[in-house]
Design a protein around this motif. Structure first.
Motif, PDB file in Angstrom:
ATOM      1  N   MET A 114      10.482 -20.586 -70.412  1.00  0.00           N
ATOM      2  CA  MET A 114      11.349 -19.562 -70.969  1.00  0.00           C
ATOM      3  C   MET A 114      12.749 -19.735 -70.382  1.00  0.00           C
ATOM      4  O   MET A 114      12.914 -20.048 -69.212  1.00  0.00           O
ATOM      5  CB  MET A 114      10.800 -18.174 -70.651  1.00  0.00           C
ATOM      6  CG  MET A 114      11.607 -17.075 -71.304  1.00  0.00           C
ATOM      7  SD  MET A 114      11.104 -15.394 -70.889  1.00  0.00           S
ATOM      8  CE  MET A 114       9.488 -15.311 -71.567  1.00  0.00           C
ATOM      9  N   ASN A 115      13.731 -19.534 -71.209  1.00  0.00           N
ATOM     10  CA  ASN A 115      15.120 -19.646 -70.784  1.00  0.00           C
ATOM     11  C   ASN A 115      15.430 -18.584 -69.722  1.00  0.00           C
ATOM     12  O   ASN A 115      14.986 -17.447 -69.815  1.00  0.00           O
ATOM     13  CB  ASN A 115      16.028 -19.470 -71.999  1.00  0.00           C
ATOM     14  CG  ASN A 115      17.460 -19.819 -71.722  1.00  0.00           C
ATOM     15  OD1 ASN A 115      17.812 -20.147 -70.587  1.00  0.00           O
ATOM     16  ND2 ASN A 115      18.269 -19.747 -72.745  1.00  0.00           N
ATOM     17  N   ASN A 142      18.197 -17.028 -69.090  1.00  0.00           N
ATOM     18  CA  ASN A 142      18.990 -15.916 -69.617  1.00  0.00           C
ATOM     19  C   ASN A 142      18.117 -14.909 -70.369  1.00  0.00           C
ATOM     20  O   ASN A 142      18.339 -13.700 -70.280  1.00  0.00           O
ATOM     21  CB  ASN A 142      20.098 -16.435 -70.521  1.00  0.00           C
ATOM     22  CG  ASN A 142      21.068 -17.317 -69.763  1.00  0.00           C
ATOM     23  OD1 ASN A 142      21.399 -17.040 -68.630  1.00  0.00           O
ATOM     24  ND2 ASN A 142      21.489 -18.403 -70.379  1.00  0.00           N
ATOM     25  N   ILE A 143      17.139 -15.417 -71.092  1.00  0.00           N
ATOM     26  CA  ILE A 143      16.224 -14.514 -71.797  1.00  0.00           C
ATOM     27  C   ILE A 143      15.392 -13.736 -70.794  1.00  0.00           C
ATOM     28  O   ILE A 143      15.153 -12.530 -70.963  1.00  0.00           O
ATOM     29  CB  ILE A 143      15.337 -15.304 -72.780  1.00  0.00           C
ATOM     30  CG1 ILE A 143      16.194 -15.900 -73.895  1.00  0.00           C
ATOM     31  CG2 ILE A 143      14.243 -14.416 -73.359  1.00  0.00           C
ATOM     32  CD1 ILE A 143      15.448 -16.820 -74.827  1.00  0.00           C
ATOM     33  N   MET A 174      17.421 -10.919 -69.457  1.00  0.00           N
ATOM     34  CA  MET A 174      17.503  -9.823 -70.414  1.00  0.00           C
ATOM     35  C   MET A 174      16.208  -9.020 -70.458  1.00  0.00           C
ATOM     36  O   MET A 174      16.235  -7.791 -70.514  1.00  0.00           O
ATOM     37  CB  MET A 174      17.843 -10.362 -71.804  1.00  0.00           C
ATOM     38  CG  MET A 174      19.260 -10.868 -71.911  1.00  0.00           C
ATOM     39  SD  MET A 174      19.652 -11.664 -73.468  1.00  0.00           S
ATOM     40  CE  MET A 174      18.931 -10.644 -74.669  1.00  0.00           C
ATOM     41  N   GLY A 218      22.543 -11.594 -68.818  1.00  0.00           N
ATOM     42  CA  GLY A 218      21.738 -12.444 -69.696  1.00  0.00           C
ATOM     43  C   GLY A 218      22.464 -12.807 -70.970  1.00  0.00           C
ATOM     44  O   GLY A 218      22.440 -13.961 -71.406  1.00  0.00           O
ATOM     45  N   MET A 249      23.858 -16.539 -72.101  1.00  0.00           N
ATOM     46  CA  MET A 249      23.501 -17.176 -73.365  1.00  0.00           C
ATOM     47  C   MET A 249      24.741 -17.621 -74.118  1.00  0.00           C
ATOM     48  O   MET A 249      24.755 -18.690 -74.737  1.00  0.00           O
ATOM     49  CB  MET A 249      22.676 -16.219 -74.218  1.00  0.00           C
ATOM     50  CG  MET A 249      21.270 -16.027 -73.710  1.00  0.00           C
ATOM     51  SD  MET A 249      20.302 -14.894 -74.705  1.00  0.00           S
ATOM     52  CE  MET A 249      20.128 -15.801 -76.217  1.00  0.00           C
TER      53      MET A 249
END
Length: 80
Positions: A1-2, A4-5, A8, A70, A74
């Motif tokens: 998983m990224n 930044n995600i 968030m 986040g 992105m």
């Protein structure tokens, strides 16, 4: 998983926790304020009255700031 995600998602979780914990902190504050011997301690009633607000606003700020970081991360990774 990224990353930044994930930041968030953790922000959303922090905001949800703020709304879940707020009634618990309010109940604890009411219990402290209803104690008959609270006047024996200088300033305790003032701190107990403000504590729920501090906890709620602190968690909302933390969640909102995490969401902001986040989203800005992105945007930077996309090049916007």
């Amino acid at each position: 998983m990224n990353r930044n995600i994930l930041t968030m998602v953790l922000g959303i979780i922090a905001i949800a926790i703020a709304f879940v914990v707020f009634p618990i902190v309010m109940d604890a504050s009411h219990t402290i304020l209803s104690n008959a011997h609270i006047l024996d301690y200088t300033g305790l009633s003032s701190i107990a009255a403000v504590a729920p607000l501090i906890v709620f606003v602190g968690l909302l700020f933390t969640g909102g700031f995490s969401m902001y970081k986040g989203i800005s991360g992105m945007r930077k990774s996309r090049g916007d």
